[in-house]
Scaffold this motif. Structure first.
Motif, PDB file in Angstrom:
ATOM      1  N   PRO A  25       9.354   2.525  -5.033  1.00 17.09           N
ATOM      2  CA  PRO A  25       9.805   1.149  -5.273  1.00 17.09           C
ATOM      3  C   PRO A  25      11.220   1.128  -5.835  1.00 17.09           C
ATOM      4  CG  PRO A  25       8.222   1.838  -6.935  1.00 17.09           C
ATOM      5  CD  PRO A  25       8.234   2.910  -5.886  1.00 17.09           C
ATOM      6  N   THR A  26      12.001   0.111  -5.426  1.00 15.41           N
ATOM      7  CA  THR A  26      13.369   0.031  -5.931  1.00 15.41           C
ATOM      8  C   THR A  26      13.396  -0.481  -7.369  1.00 15.41           C
ATOM      9  OG1 THR A  26      13.449  -2.017  -4.654  1.00 15.41           O
ATOM     10  CG2 THR A  26      14.661  -0.165  -3.780  1.00 15.41           C
ATOM     11  N   LYS A  27      12.322  -1.155  -7.782  1.00 19.79           N
ATOM     12  CA  LYS A  27      12.235  -1.630  -9.161  1.00 19.79           C
ATOM     13  C   LYS A  27      10.769  -1.742  -9.536  1.00 19.79           C
ATOM     14  CE  LYS A  27      13.664  -5.591 -11.065  1.00 19.79           C
ATOM     15  NZ  LYS A  27      14.294  -6.911 -10.930  1.00 19.79           N
ATOM     16  N   GLY A  28      10.475  -1.713 -10.821  1.00 20.77           N
ATOM     17  CA  GLY A  28       9.120  -1.949 -11.271  1.00 20.77           C
ATOM     18  C   GLY A  28       8.303  -0.674 -11.359  1.00 20.77           C
ATOM     19  N   ARG A  29       7.133  -0.825 -11.976  1.00 21.83           N
ATOM     20  CA  ARG A  29       6.271   0.343 -12.166  1.00 21.83           C
ATOM     21  C   ARG A  29       4.842  -0.032 -11.844  1.00 21.83           C
ATOM     22  NH1 ARG A  29       9.920   3.336 -14.360  1.00 21.83           N
ATOM     23  NH2 ARG A  29       8.585   5.159 -14.189  1.00 21.83           N
ATOM     24  N   PHE A  30       4.013   0.996 -11.594  1.00 17.65           N
ATOM     25  CA  PHE A  30       2.582   0.715 -11.455  1.00 17.65           C
ATOM     26  C   PHE A  30       1.761   1.766 -12.190  1.00 17.65           C
ATOM     27  CE2 PHE A  30       1.797   3.860  -8.124  1.00 17.65           C
ATOM     28  CZ  PHE A  30       3.042   3.977  -7.514  1.00 17.65           C
ATOM     29  N   TYR A  31       0.625   1.302 -12.689  1.00 19.31           N
ATOM     30  CA  TYR A  31      -0.196   2.147 -13.559  1.00 19.31           C
ATOM     31  C   TYR A  31      -1.615   2.208 -13.016  1.00 19.31           C
ATOM     32  CZ  TYR A  31       3.669   1.215 -16.727  1.00 19.31           C
ATOM     33  OH  TYR A  31       4.908   1.093 -17.266  1.00 19.31           O
ATOM     34  N   PHE A  32      -2.176   3.412 -13.052  1.00 15.63           N
ATOM     35  CA  PHE A  32      -3.562   3.590 -12.612  1.00 15.63           C
ATOM     36  C   PHE A  32      -4.306   4.315 -13.725  1.00 15.63           C
ATOM     37  CE2 PHE A  32      -6.650   6.317 -10.228  1.00 15.63           C
ATOM     38  CZ  PHE A  32      -7.499   5.299  -9.862  1.00 15.63           C
ATOM     39  N   PHE A  54       0.842  -1.214   0.000  1.00 12.53           N
ATOM     40  CA  PHE A  54       0.000   0.000   0.000  1.00 12.53           C
ATOM     41  C   PHE A  54       0.866   1.249   0.000  1.00 12.53           C
ATOM     42  CE2 PHE A  54      -4.529  -0.990   1.640  1.00 12.53           C
ATOM     43  CZ  PHE A  54      -4.726  -1.833   0.566  1.00 12.53           C
ATOM     44  N   ASN A  55       1.901   1.216   0.829  1.00 17.49           N
ATOM     45  CA  ASN A  55       2.758   2.398   0.911  1.00 17.49           C
ATOM     46  C   ASN A  55       3.464   2.682  -0.411  1.00 17.49           C
ATOM     47  OD1 ASN A  55       2.101   3.092   3.508  1.00 17.49           O
ATOM     48  ND2 ASN A  55       3.797   1.945   4.421  1.00 17.49           N
ATOM     49  N   VAL A  56       3.758   1.611  -1.147  1.00 20.13           N
ATOM     50  CA  VAL A  56       4.400   1.816  -2.445  1.00 20.13           C
ATOM     51  C   VAL A  56       3.411   2.414  -3.438  1.00 20.13           C
ATOM     52  CG1 VAL A  56       5.324   0.629  -4.468  1.00 20.13           C
ATOM     53  CG2 VAL A  56       6.206   0.092  -2.197  1.00 20.13           C
ATOM     54  N   ILE A  57       2.217   1.857  -3.502  1.00 26.05           N
ATOM     55  CA  ILE A  57       1.303   2.342  -4.550  1.00 26.05           C
ATOM     56  C   ILE A  57       0.636   3.658  -4.175  1.00 26.05           C
ATOM     57  CG2 ILE A  57       0.910   0.021  -5.460  1.00 26.05           C
ATOM     58  CD1 ILE A  57      -1.819   0.036  -4.202  1.00 26.05           C
ATOM     59  N   THR A  58       0.798   4.130  -2.928  1.00 25.21           N
ATOM     60  CA  THR A  58       0.299   5.471  -2.619  1.00 25.21           C
ATOM     61  C   THR A  58       1.442   6.484  -2.578  1.00 25.21           C
ATOM     62  OG1 THR A  58       0.331   4.837  -0.302  1.00 25.21           O
ATOM     63  CG2 THR A  58      -1.810   4.841  -1.391  1.00 25.21           C
ATOM     64  N   GLU A  62      -2.238   5.357 -16.531  1.00 26.28           N
ATOM     65  CA  GLU A  62      -1.205   6.367 -16.332  1.00 26.28           C
ATOM     66  C   GLU A  62      -0.126   5.824 -15.406  1.00 26.28           C
ATOM     67  OE1 GLU A  62      -1.032  10.974 -14.819  1.00 26.28           O
ATOM     68  OE2 GLU A  62      -2.967  10.004 -15.082  1.00 26.28           O
ATOM     69  N   ASP A  63       1.121   6.068 -15.761  1.00 32.32           N
ATOM     70  CA  ASP A  63       2.222   5.598 -14.935  1.00 32.32           C
ATOM     71  C   ASP A  63       2.378   6.512 -13.725  1.00 32.32           C
ATOM     72  OD1 ASP A  63       4.477   4.619 -13.849  1.00 32.32           O
ATOM     73  OD2 ASP A  63       5.774   4.944 -15.594  1.00 32.32           O
ATOM     74  N   LEU A  64       2.165   5.965 -12.533  1.00 35.05           N
ATOM     75  CA  LEU A  64       2.253   6.797 -11.333  1.00 35.05           C
ATOM     76  C   LEU A  64       3.509   6.507 -10.521  1.00 35.05           C
ATOM     77  CD1 LEU A  64      -1.400   6.886  -9.944  1.00 35.05           C
ATOM     78  CD2 LEU A  64      -0.256   8.530 -11.397  1.00 35.05           C
ATOM     79  N   THR A  65       4.411   5.690 -11.065  1.00 34.48           N
ATOM     80  CA  THR A  65       5.615   5.344 -10.307  1.00 34.48           C
ATOM     81  C   THR A  65       6.416   6.595  -9.974  1.00 34.48           C
ATOM     82  OG1 THR A  65       5.673   3.516 -11.860  1.00 34.48           O
ATOM     83  CG2 THR A  65       7.437   3.614 -10.235  1.00 34.48           C
ATOM     84  N   GLY A  66       6.844   6.690  -8.731  1.00 35.23           N
ATOM     85  CA  GLY A  66       7.712   7.797  -8.343  1.00 35.23           C
ATOM     86  C   GLY A  66       6.992   9.093  -8.058  1.00 35.23           C
ATOM     87  N   LYS A  67       5.663   9.092  -8.208  1.00 36.42           N
ATOM     88  CA  LYS A  67       4.915  10.309  -7.911  1.00 36.42           C
ATOM     89  C   LYS A  67       4.791  10.501  -6.393  1.00 36.42           C
ATOM     90  CE  LYS A  67       2.759  11.886 -11.893  1.00 36.42           C
ATOM     91  NZ  LYS A  67       3.686  11.468 -12.923  1.00 36.42           N
ATOM     92  N   GLU A  68       4.600  11.741  -5.988  1.00 38.09           N
ATOM     93  CA  GLU A  68       4.430  12.042  -4.566  1.00 38.09           C
ATOM     94  C   GLU A  68       3.043  11.597  -4.093  1.00 38.09           C
ATOM     95  OE1 GLU A  68       6.489  13.512  -2.215  1.00 38.09           O
ATOM     96  OE2 GLU A  68       8.023  13.103  -3.725  1.00 38.09           O
TER      97      GLU A  68
END
Lengths: 265, 394
Positions: A60-67, A51-55, A70-76
């Motif tokens: 994350p040290t590797k990988g991406r997630f999409y909502f 949960f903490n990663v996807i919010t 839209e790619d939200l990896t690394g967003k605040e």
């Protein structure tokens, strides 16, 4: 059946490492629109980390997630919240000294539009907005516990545990997000309270027909009664996925929960 | 019937305020230390009476909060006529007027800090330095360029705000009490710098800063038989009024709410979609602006500023005002400022122990009322919201 549904959220090989410890490893999860997805796993299996990663609280040290594509990896965290993902926390994160109304209204922050100058010079616009959201807050409280409406201006500190959880759920719901993440809502509750909570989750479903809910739970009763699909984690990896029946009879899951000998014996 | 009771309520408010006003005037009048001590004992007695007659006391508070605007209006009128009444009662009325102006300036700084520390939880230990930046900016602009106070006062505020901006950006990456440490160092550095830069007067400071002169009206003009300080009294009263108005409105808005969330639980605030860095930056800059404005007014009024005016002890006083008054409560800050600035003047005998006195007061407040004299109450936004909620949301 599930394959026909629209995927609103998915992850690609999410990995979260703290030093040498893998909290999450190769997580590939899909969340379908409109479902209630449960996530189970023993202590320390990486559920809350997920949960903490996807919010956005952890990067994350590797990988991406999409909502929603839209790619939200690394967003605040605040950017992710504004995209329509809201969450509750395992240990209730309300501001105990603030009123119930304040604690729910803060949830509408992503959708409100008044700034500094409106707060000082254009009170009409601000008050209109606050009033609109207050009405919505009252509407939500009415669903969960009408007694709370009279206590709008009472600090949250004076509320019992279950009502605090409700306020937190209202806060997560009020901005009408597309995805709500509930992190162990039954933590610290007794059996009666847990039962009430299960009804509450049903109510969320009824109130917001288009919402997708993902719920982390320890309590198997809650999971079996509310979730349509279950994912099991252990040591940061997905070990089973499917309906509650399937997952709860999965050998690996039983092993993870009860230990190898019991599962074999 | 209903109208009549409303009228009675108004009378009650006026009476209470007039009584309090004259009690305050007589307190300023008395000279003997023993009567001062008696007055302090009386105040303590009133405090305990308020505990015993809780119900009546609460009804009175309820009355004032219900007719808040009216009560503020009455108070404002009393403050406007104060300069005309005080010479009739108080022996050293000019001196006390100066003290009251000083109090007003401190309230302004403390409100700025309250916005940072009380509302948002950002510890700023360099309030005196930012106040000094405002004073020096206004002083230099008026001295070297001959600019009018109409420009120098807001520019003094902007200079303090800008200094705050420069200070806050590098501390984004740090967490917790680093802001307090950085501001602490900044405060010391600034005083040292002012002491050593010759262009701004070095240890001699700035002398002969011209008084406020707005549209040809010189603030050194005496109003009838009243001292020229009266001009500054009204100026400070007006600007303070605007400051309180702005901060009260900010408290009852998203700004106040989101700030409170950042103060109480930063991760939760993040999870609610608040851009914490941006909000903190704005809050810091905004609070500093008012400190700078206060400094600019001070520079014009006294006409002489030097580095010792802006030392760390002043910052501590402001922090004490906010903590003793009650975090995030404007009224509390005002009460505490009066308590910490006006009352010690009465205890001249112990002036040397002033800082010691603040310490005792701080400890006593933290024991008796750990959250300040007046901790913040529920955020009401607007009377219409309150009414709506009282009716059970229909």
């Amino acid at each position: 059946m599930a394959e026909e549904k629209k995927v609103i959220f998915y992850t690609e090989d999410i990995e979260m490492r703290f030093g040498g410890l893998y909290a999450l490893k190769n997580i590939n999860i899909k969340i379908y629109e409109n479902e209630i997805l449960g996530m189970i796993g023993p202590n320390g299996s990486g559920k809350t980390t997920f949960f903490n990663v996807i919010t956005g609280f952890y990067k994350p040290t590797k990988g991406r997630f999409y909502f929603m594509g839209e790619d939200l990896t690394g967003k605040e965290p605040y950017e992710i919240t504004r995209k329509g993902i809201s969450r509750t926390y395992q240990i209730s994160r309300l501001c105990l000294d603030l009123t119930i109304l304040d604690n729910i209204l803060i949830g509408t922050y992503p959708v409100q539009k008044s700034g500094y100058s409106d707060a000082i010079f254009n009170r009409k616009k601000l008050i209109k907005e606050v009033k609109k959201h207050t009405e919505r807050a009252v509407h939500l409280l009415n669903i969960f516990n009408p007694d709370l409406i009279e206590k709008l201006f009472v600090p949250v500190r004076s509320l019992p545990h279950i009502d605090r959880r409700r306020v937190e759920i209202c806060r997560a719901m009020i901005a009408e997000p597309k995805l709500i993440l509930l992190d162990e809502p039954s933590a610290g509750m007794n059996a009666d309270e847990t039962k009430e909570l299960m009804d509450d989750i049903e109510k969320v479903r009824k109130e917001m027909e288009n919402v997708t809910i993902m719920i982390i739970e320890h309590d198997m009763k809650v999971i079996s009664s509310v979730s349509e699909r279950v994912i099991a984690l252990n040591f940061g990896q997905v070990i089973a996925e499917g309906t509650y029946e399937e997952v709860s009879h999965n050998k690996e899951v039983i092993e993870a929960y009860l230990g190898k000998e019991v599962a074999n014996g | 019937m209903k109208k009549e009771s409303k009228f009675l309520d108004y009378i009650k408010i006026i009476l209470v305020e007039i009584v309090a006003f004259f009690l305050f005037l007589f307190f300023l009048k008395i000279e003997s230390i023993w009567i001062v001590i008696a007055a302090i004992l009386l105040a303590i007695l009133i405090y305990f009476l308020s505990k015993i007659y809780k119900e009546k006391f609460r009804a009175l508070i309820e009355l004032f909060s219900r007719y808040q605007n009216f009560a503020i209006g009455v108070l404002f009128i009393l403050l406007i006529i104060y300069p005309f009444i005080s010479p009739l009662i108080i022996t050293h009325s000019t001196y006390w007027m100066l003290i009251l102006i000083q109090t007003g300036i401190y309230i302004m700084i403390a409100l700025g800090l309250n916005f940072q520390l009380g509302s948002t939880g950002m510890m700023n230990l360099a309030t005196a330095a930012f106040y000094g930046i405002g004073a020096y900016t206004a002083g230099l602009l008026a001295l070297k360029l001959g600019w009018t106070a109409l420009l120098t006062i807001p520019l003094g505020g902007l200079a303090a705000a800008f200094a705050g901006l420069l200070l806050v950006i590098p501390i984004y990456r740090t967490k917790g009490h680093y802001l307090a440490l950085v501001t602490l160092a900044f405060g010391f550095m600034l005083v040292l710098a002012a002491d050593n830069i010759e262009i701004i007067g070095g240890p001699q400071g700035l002398k002969n800063i011209p008084p406020v002169n707005i549209f040809g009206y010189n603030f050194l003009t005496e109003i009838g038989s009243l001292h020229f300080y009266t001009n500054y009294y009204y100026l400070v009263l007006a600007i303070l009024g605007i400051t309180i108005f702005i901060f009260a409105r900010l408290f009852n808005s998203w700004i106040g709410l989101t700030s409170a969330y950042i103060r109480d639980d930063e991760p939760a605030a993040k999870g609610c979609g608040i851009n914490i860095n941006l909000r903190k930056l704005l809050v810091f800059v905004f609070g500093n602006f008012f400190m700078g404005v206060a400094g600019a007014i001070y520079a014009h009024m006294i006409g002489f500023i030097s580095p010792p005016n802006f030392q760390f002890a002043q910052s501590l006083l402001i922090v004490a005002i906010v903590i003793i008054g009650g975090m995030d409560n404007i009224l509390g800050v005002i009460v505490a400022a009066i308590l910490l600035v006006v009352f010690p003047e009465k205890l001249r005998v112990v002036t040397e122990y002033r800082i010691f006195l603040y310490g005792i007061l701080l400890v006593v407040t933290l024991i008796l009322r750990p959250r300040g004299i007046l901790p913040f109450g529920p955020r009401k936004y607007d009377s219409s919201i309150l009414k709506f909620a009282r009716k059970g949301g229909s």
